[in-house]
Structure formats: structure tokens, C-alpha cells
Design an enzyme around this catalytic site. Structure first.
Site, PDB file in Angstrom:
ATOM      1  N   ASN A 288       0.867  -1.173   0.000  1.00 20.13           N
ATOM      2  CA  ASN A 288       0.000   0.000   0.000  1.00 20.13           C
ATOM      3  C   ASN A 288       0.902   1.221   0.000  1.00 20.13           C
ATOM      4  OD1 ASN A 288      -1.770   2.071   0.545  1.00 20.13           O
ATOM      5  ND2 ASN A 288      -2.219   1.417   2.651  1.00 20.13           N
ATOM      6  N   TRP A 289       0.972   1.877  -1.152  1.00 22.87           N
ATOM      7  CA  TRP A 289       1.899   3.014  -1.269  1.00 22.87           C
ATOM      8  C   TRP A 289       1.362   4.284  -0.647  1.00 22.87           C
ATOM      9  CZ3 TRP A 289       4.167   2.875  -6.964  1.00 22.87           C
ATOM     10  CH2 TRP A 289       5.089   1.809  -7.044  1.00 22.87           C
ATOM     11  N   LYS A 290       0.094   4.298  -0.264  1.00 27.13           N
ATOM     12  CA  LYS A 290      -0.500   5.523   0.294  1.00 27.13           C
ATOM     13  C   LYS A 290      -0.251   6.690  -0.673  1.00 27.13           C
ATOM     14  CE  LYS A 290      -0.037   3.378   4.726  1.00 27.13           C
ATOM     15  NZ  LYS A 290       0.039   3.495   6.166  1.00 27.13           N
TER      16      LYS A 290
ATOM     17  N   HIS B  29      -9.449   1.186   4.773  1.00 25.69           N
ATOM     18  CA  HIS B  29      -8.177   1.373   5.480  1.00 25.69           C
ATOM     19  C   HIS B  29      -8.401   2.321   6.663  1.00 25.69           C
ATOM     20  CE1 HIS B  29      -4.106   2.634   6.391  1.00 25.69           C
ATOM     21  NE2 HIS B  29      -3.719   1.514   5.811  1.00 25.69           N
TER      22      HIS B  29
ATOM     23  N   GLU C 206      -6.775   4.715   7.779  1.00 25.26           N
ATOM     24  CA  GLU C 206      -6.568   6.140   7.485  1.00 25.26           C
ATOM     25  C   GLU C 206      -7.806   6.739   6.820  1.00 25.26           C
ATOM     26  OE1 GLU C 206      -2.836   5.635   5.459  1.00 25.26           O
ATOM     27  OE2 GLU C 206      -1.906   5.134   7.377  1.00 25.26           O
TER      28      GLU C 206
ATOM     29  N   GLU D 258      -5.358  -4.817  10.600  1.00 22.89           N
ATOM     30  CA  GLU D 258      -4.352  -3.780  10.778  1.00 22.89           C
ATOM     31  C   GLU D 258      -4.617  -3.013  12.063  1.00 22.89           C
ATOM     32  OE1 GLU D 258      -2.344  -2.721   6.780  1.00 22.89           O
ATOM     33  OE2 GLU D 258      -3.996  -1.362   7.139  1.00 22.89           O
TER      34      GLU D 258
ATOM     35  N   GLY E  64       2.493   2.502  10.553  1.00 22.56           N
ATOM     36  CA  GLY E  64       3.413   3.629  10.365  1.00 22.56           C
ATOM     37  C   GLY E  64       4.122   4.055  11.637  1.00 22.56           C
TER      38      GLY E  64
ATOM     39  N   SER F 206       3.467  -1.915  10.199  1.00 22.24           N
ATOM     40  CA  SER F 206       4.918  -1.962  10.381  1.00 22.24           C
ATOM     41  C   SER F 206       5.534  -3.320  10.045  1.00 22.24           C
ATOM     42  CB  SER F 206       5.302  -1.520  11.798  1.00 22.24           C
ATOM     43  OG  SER F 206       4.882  -0.176  12.024  1.00 22.24           O
TER      44      SER F 206
ATOM     45  N   GLY G 156       2.865  -1.060   4.183  1.00 23.53           N
ATOM     46  CA  GLY G 156       2.889   0.344   3.787  1.00 23.53           C
ATOM     47  C   GLY G 156       4.310   0.793   3.488  1.00 23.53           C
ATOM     48  N   GLY G 157       4.938   1.443   4.458  1.00 21.36           N
ATOM     49  CA  GLY G 157       6.263   2.053   4.275  1.00 21.36           C
ATOM     50  C   GLY G 157       7.285   1.151   3.592  1.00 21.36           C
TER      51      GLY G 157
HETATM   52  P1  PGA Z   1       2.902   0.444   7.487  1.00 30.48           P
HETATM   53  O1  PGA Z   1       1.428   0.600   6.839  1.00 30.48           O
HETATM   54  O2  PGA Z   1       3.450  -0.869   6.952  1.00 30.48           O
HETATM   55  O3  PGA Z   1       3.676   1.620   6.994  1.00 30.48           O
HETATM   56  O4  PGA Z   1       2.722   0.405   8.967  1.00 30.48           O
HETATM   57  C1  PGA Z   1       0.564  -0.480   6.702  1.00 30.48           C
HETATM   58  C2  PGA Z   1      -0.739  -0.033   6.110  1.00 30.48           C
HETATM   59  O5  PGA Z   1      -1.209   1.056   6.460  1.00 30.48           O
HETATM   60  O6  PGA Z   1      -1.346  -0.734   5.274  1.00 30.48           O
END
Ligand code: PGA
Length: 244
Positions: free
Chosen positions: A4-6, A90, A92, A162, A168, A208, A229-230
Site C-alpha cells: 500500500n503506497w498511500k 483502510h 486512514e 491492521e 506507520g 509496520s 505500507g512504508g
Molecule cells: P505500514 O502501513 O506498513 O507503513 O505500517 C501499513 C498499512 O497502512 O497498510
């Protein structure tokens, strides 16, 4: 394994990511690999994965097919450009953009109708975990967003657990904590769709996930994959997660 590149990368950066990433996962047949970039990068991503087994997903979708909904993108539009997957609900989006169980459900149905594979996200916030409410939160999220699906619809979704406090933040759930939450989710699935569905359903862990902790998470039989994500933004890092 889904990335997930956000809100990161331009189309040019997307193409150069895939140039490096493709050879690193060319022999990764043990799992499906999906990258979910921002909408504007989807065409570049679809082009870059042509004739590979890597698939492309969006990070959100609207629930209607078309209409006067400024700024929204529909499921048939995503399917038409070769996008195969979509992340829905998600944390967010729940936290900053008013996503609710009802919108998660409507978006999931719309995605399925267009032939997209939804990755439906659930997870508790820190204060909910600390209050001992994790199971109740997951149950409520399932009850509103997932369990109203018909069995044949449910069979085509992937769930992502999640925990919001792990996203993050560098704080990963321990493999045991993640597995416990996955068991809780499977109990919810069992109660609505039965034992076979609870066993067959795929649940990803997200929060993470990094090259150095993926092995421990994936050693849990309850954990079927990761939503990253990251650590999915950089080709070598995400490839080493895929090839854990
Ligand atoms: P993260 O994000 O790996 O940067 O914690 C995961 C996500 O939000 O899908």
C-alpha cells in the site's frame, strides 16, 4: 503480499520502481503480489506489470458506477484500466475521510460487482486495545462491513487485520498478538459463513511489516500474508518481504 503506497510516488517513480522490482520477484510463485499505488499511477503500474504475475490494486473506490460525485473513482473505471484489486476501509480512510462500516460494505459490494478483489481492512485503535475492547471492535467492524455479504461474495474478499497503533509507527504487533486477532476474525467468519469459509478465508496482517519481522509473522499459521505500507515503497525492501 500487498503493498500500500498511500500518497507516495509519481508515475515516473512508479515505472522506475517496477523496473527494479520485477526481476526481484520473477520467481516468487509461492504468493500473489499486489501493489496499490495512488490512482494517478495505476496506468503506469498496469503497464509495468504486463506479462508478469504482479497485480495492481487501488487504495479506495466509490460505491456507485457513475454520476455527479466530484473527485470519486468507480469500480468499473478501475476494472477498465486493468486494476484487479482494491483496498477498502483502510484505517486512514476511517480516521480522516469518514469511512464507516456502511460505506465499507457498499464499496465492497461495488468492487465485487465490477470483478475487483477487495482487501477489506479492520483493526482496533490503541485506546480500544488498552481498554480490552479489541475483540468487540473487530466484531463490530465485521458485523457492519463484512458479514452482511452473501457467501459467494465473501469467498472473493481478503481481510486485512491492521491494528491502528501499529500502522506507520514501527510498533508491530507480536506474531502471537496478530494471530490472536486473526483467530477472533475467523470466529466471526465462522459464525456467519461456517467452518469451511473460516478456514479458507485469507487474512493479511498489516502494521509496520518489515523485512526483518515478516518471517516471524508468517510463521503463524493464522497469518496468510501481509499488507505493507512504508516497506513496500522501496523495491529491495518489498521484494525481501515477498521472498521472506
Ligand atoms: P505500514 O502501513 O506498513 O507503513 O505500517 C501499513 C498499512 O497502512 O497498510
Amino acid at each position: 503480499m500487498a503493498g500500500n503506497w498511500k500518497m507516495y510516488k509519481t508515475p515516473a517513480e512508479t515505472s522506475s520502481f517496477f523496473e527494479k522490482f520485477r526481476p526481484l520477484v520473477a520467481n516468487s510463485e509461492h504468493c500473489e503480489v499486489v501493489i496499490c499505488p495512488p490512482f494517478v499511477n495505476l496506468p503506469a503500474a498496469v503497464e509495468a506489470v504486463r506479462s508478469t504475475s504482479i497485480e495492481v490494486g487501488a487504495q479506495d473506490v466509490f460505491w456507485l458506477k457513475e454520476g455527479a460525485y466530484t473527485g470519486e473513482v468507480s469500480a468499473p473505471m478501475l476494472a477498465a484500466i486493468g486494476c484487479g484489486w482494491v483496498i477498502i476501509g483502510h484505517s486512514e480512510r476511517r480516521q480522516y475521510f469518514g469511512e464507516t462500516e456502511e460505506t465499507v460494505f457498499k464499496k465492497t459490494v461495488a468492487a465485487l460487482e465490477a470483478g475487483l478483489k477487495p482487501i477489506v481492512c479492520v483493526g482496533e485503535r490503541l485506546q480500544e486495545r488498552e481498554a480490552g475492547a479489541t475483540e468487540a471492535v473487530l466484531a463490530a467492524q465485521c458485523a457492519g462491513g463484512i458479514l452482511p455479504l452473501e457467501p459467494e461474495q465473501f469467498a472473493r474478499i481478503v481481510i486485512a487485520y491492521e491494528p491502528v497503533w501499529a500502522i506507520g509507527t514501527g510498533k508491530t504487533a507480536t506474531p502471537e498478538m496478530a494471530a490472536e486477532a486473526h483467530r477472533c476474525l475467523r470466529r466471526q467468519v465462522h459464525s456467519r459463513f461456517g467452518e469451511a469459509a473460516a478456514e479458507a478465508c485469507r487474512i493479511l496482517y498489516g502494521g509496520s511489516v518489515k523485512p526483518d519481522n515478516v518471517k516471524g509473522l508468517m510463521a503463524q499459521p493464522e497469518i496468510d500474508g501481509a499488507l505493507v505500507g512504508g516497506a513496500s515503497l522501496e523495491p529491495i525492501s518489498f521484494a525481501s518481504i515477498v521472498n521472506f
